[in-house]
Design an enzyme around this catalytic site. Structure first.
Site, short mmCIF file in Angstrom:
data_model
loop_
_atom_site.label_atom_id
_atom_site.label_comp_id
_atom_site.label_asym_id
_atom_site.label_seq_id
_atom_site.Cartn_x
_atom_site.Cartn_y
_atom_site.Cartn_z
NE ARG A 41 -4.19 -1.47 0.14
CZ ARG A 41 -5.23 -1.67 0.95
NH1 ARG A 41 -5.43 -0.88 1.94
NH2 ARG A 41 -6.07 -2.65 0.70
NE ARG A 45 -7.50 5.51 2.24
CZ ARG A 45 -8.47 4.74 2.71
NH1 ARG A 45 -9.68 5.22 2.82
NH2 ARG A 45 -8.24 3.51 3.09
NE ARG A 54 -9.57 7.17 -6.21
CZ ARG A 54 -9.90 6.47 -5.14
NH1 ARG A 54 -9.00 5.77 -4.49
NH2 ARG A 54 -11.14 6.43 -4.74
CG ASP A 90 -8.73 -3.64 -4.37
OD1 ASP A 90 -8.20 -2.98 -3.45
OD2 ASP A 90 -9.55 -4.56 -4.15
CE1 TYR A 165 -13.25 -7.68 1.69
CE2 TYR A 165 -11.44 -8.91 0.72
CZ TYR A 165 -11.90 -7.91 1.58
OH TYR A 165 -11.02 -7.17 2.31
O1 CP3 Z 1 0.33 0.10 -3.12
C1 CP3 Z 1 -0.12 -1.05 -3.18
O2 CP3 Z 1 0.08 -1.92 -2.30
C2 CP3 Z 1 -0.89 -1.47 -4.42
C3 CP3 Z 1 -2.26 -1.29 -4.38
C4 CP3 Z 1 -3.21 -2.21 -3.63
C5 CP3 Z 1 -4.50 -1.76 -3.28
N1 CP3 Z 1 -5.21 -2.80 -2.79
C6 CP3 Z 1 -4.99 -0.40 -3.50
C7 CP3 Z 1 -6.11 0.08 -2.67
C8 CP3 Z 1 -3.12 -3.54 -3.24
C9 CP3 Z 1 -1.94 -4.48 -3.34
C10 CP3 Z 1 -4.40 -3.91 -2.72
C11 CP3 Z 1 -4.72 -5.26 -2.28
C12 CP3 Z 1 -5.89 -5.46 -1.42
N2 CP3 Z 1 -7.14 -4.92 -1.53
C13 CP3 Z 1 -5.92 -6.40 -0.37
C14 CP3 Z 1 -4.77 -7.29 0.01
C15 CP3 Z 1 -3.76 -6.53 0.80
C16 CP3 Z 1 -4.18 -6.23 2.20
O3 CP3 Z 1 -4.30 -5.05 2.52
O4 CP3 Z 1 -4.36 -7.19 2.98
C17 CP3 Z 1 -7.20 -6.37 0.20
C18 CP3 Z 1 -7.68 -7.19 1.37
C19 CP3 Z 1 -7.98 -5.45 -0.55
C20 CP3 Z 1 -9.39 -5.07 -0.36
C21 CP3 Z 1 -9.51 -3.63 -0.08
N3 CP3 Z 1 -9.46 -2.65 -1.06
C22 CP3 Z 1 -9.60 -2.96 1.17
C23 CP3 Z 1 -9.69 -3.65 2.51
C24 CP3 Z 1 -9.59 -1.58 0.92
C25 CP3 Z 1 -9.61 -0.43 1.93
C26 CP3 Z 1 -10.94 0.21 2.07
C27 CP3 Z 1 -10.81 1.56 2.79
O5 CP3 Z 1 -11.22 2.56 2.22
O6 CP3 Z 1 -10.28 1.57 3.93
C28 CP3 Z 1 -9.52 -1.41 -0.48
C29 CP3 Z 1 -9.44 -0.14 -1.20
C30 CP3 Z 1 -8.09 0.23 -1.65
N4 CP3 Z 1 -7.28 -0.59 -2.38
C31 CP3 Z 1 -7.44 1.47 -1.46
C32 CP3 Z 1 -6.21 1.40 -2.12
C33 CP3 Z 1 -5.18 2.47 -2.26
C34 CP3 Z 1 -8.05 2.68 -0.76
C35 CP3 Z 1 -9.04 3.28 -1.68
C36 CP3 Z 1 -9.12 4.77 -1.54
O7 CP3 Z 1 -8.09 5.45 -1.62
O8 CP3 Z 1 -10.26 5.27 -1.45
#
Ligand code: CP3
Length: 362
Positions: A41, A45, A54, A90, A165
């Site tokens: 990540r 954010r 975004r 994602d 999910y």
């Molecule tokens: O920088 C990186 O690591 C690459 C991008 C990445 C994202 N999601 C971007 C993202 C990666 C590798 C993921 C994988 C992902 N997504 C996982 C596995 C990794 C982990 O964290 O265990 C999981 C479980 C998800 C599912 C998911 N997507 C969640 C739990 C969330 C957060 C929701 C929130 O708003 O708190 C997302 C959204 C997400 N994926 C964001 C990002 C940057 C945030 C979205 C935003 O900015 O609004």
């Protein structure tokens, strides 16, 4: 006679020759001159430039736009000088691309319009065509032109984490519907996991064909399972995914959270690098892995992301401890956090952390 059209969107891109990149050296079990570091990540954010991009764009919309994917992926590389980029996407992107109704809700995570719980639901699940992944593969092409010597990591969610999910309908603390389904309805479970395995292989294959230098399989919620359940209900499918890339020439990273008891089993599934959260010291994690597979594997991790909110002297002490444990592990160490960067993290601390890690030997 008609020929079947190729299923891939484009002929495979020749991989860049980055044999000496510290991240790839460590991932293959070697000792680069400096300890390589990237952050799960790292794009997201914690970066004001990400938040700005975004403002008017939904998460999945961003993941469908090659220029945005590429720009967001580059942001932490430019700002922090990390040793690897990770594709901005994602784990639900391949489901979305296949046509499964899913959205990513800010502050919540993936939400599924119609949860999948019956054989009929599984049979009606759409398949993923590689052509639906054009935004991802186009973004990879844009990135390879900009990254220079920095490797690019592609990724996917593991079948179990995706299944959670889909069955729960959204994020879940206890995964109760998922665990009930795997026991009570084994045919539904194994059908769902098989379908997700195929989708995951297609998603990763498209990224490998487009030229990524490594892949990471995120089984974020595998730590919710006992080892026996993991072996029975999840491992065979992750093994099929990872086994599909054994001869791909790219290192395979296998990561989960709360997986101290599963590290051996996760390595057995077929990983070149085992990702470790902060709950197990790296040298102990490496021992568990080596015992399970009969030889050393590289490890990745494992600074607690919450430690980045402490003072710099405390952070530095943790970094030095982890680097020493990584060296003691003996099979290659990629420095990372034990899970993703928390959104409130000060990005200047991350930049400083990269400089600090780079002063340490690999
Ligand atoms: O920088 C990186 O690591 C690459 C991008 C990445 C994202 N999601 C971007 C993202 C990666 C590798 C993921 C994988 C992902 N997504 C996982 C596995 C990794 C982990 O964290 O265990 C999981 C479980 C998800 C599912 C998911 N997507 C969640 C739990 C969330 C957060 C929701 C929130 O708003 O708190 C997302 C959204 C997400 N994926 C964001 C990002 C940057 C945030 C979205 C935003 O900015 O609004």
């Amino acid at each position: 006679m008609t020929t079947t059209p190729a299923l891939t969107t484009a002929p495979a891109t020749p991989r860049r020759d980055l044999q000496d990149a510290p991240f790839l050296v460590a991932a293959r079990g070697g000792r680069p001159a400096h300890l390589p570091v990237w952050f799960m990540r790292q794009a997201g954010r914690s970066l004001p430039e990400y938040r700005e991009l975004r403002v008017d764009t939904g998460m999945l919309q961003a993941c469908d736009t090659p220029e945005l994917i590429s720009e967001i992926t580059m942001q932490p590389v430019r700002r922090h000088g990390v040793d690897a980029a990770i594709l901005f996407s994602d784990i639900v992107v391949p489901l979305h691309a296949a046509g499964v109704g899913v959205d990513i809700v800010r502050g919540t995570g993936p939400v599924v319009a119609k949860p999948i719980r019956t054989l009929d639901d599984v049979e009606k699940m759409p398949r993923l065509l590689p052509t639906a992944l054009r935004p991802v593969t186009d973004a990879i092409a844009l990135l390879l032109a900009q990254l220079g010597q920095t490797p690019l990591i592609g990724f996917a969610g593991a079948p179990f984490t995706l299944a959670s999910y889909l069955v729960e309908g959204g994020p879940s603390k206890n995964h109760e519907r998922t665990k009930a389904l795997m026991r009570a309805e084994p045919a539904v479970w194994h059908g769902l996991m098989s379908a997700l395995t195929e989708i995951t292989v297609t998603f990763l294959q498209a990224q490998v064909d487009a030229g990524v230098d490594a892949i990471q399989l995120f089984d974020s919620w595998a730590g919710a399972l006992s080892e026996a359940d993991y072996r029975r209900y999840a491992l065979p499918y992750s093994a099929r995914v990872l086994g599909s890339f054994e001869d791909s020439g790219v290192p395979r990273i296998h990561f989960g959270v709360g997986t101290g008891e599963l590290l051996g089993a996760m390595a057995e599934a077929g990983a070149d690098v085992v990702g470790v959260d902060w709950r197990v010291p790296l040298d102990e994690a490496a021992r568990r892995v080596e015992r399970a597979v009969g030889g050393p594997r590289a490890v990745q991790g494992n600074l607690d992301p919450a430690v980045l909110f402490a003072d710099r002297a405390s952070i530095e002490a943790e970094v030095r401890r982890i680097a020493a444990e990584g060296r003691a592990a003996g099979g290659g160490h990629v420095f990372n956090l034990g899970h993703g960067v928390l959104p409130e993290t000060d990005p200047d601390v991350l930049t400083w952390l990269v400089e600090l890690v780079h002063e340490l030997p690999g």
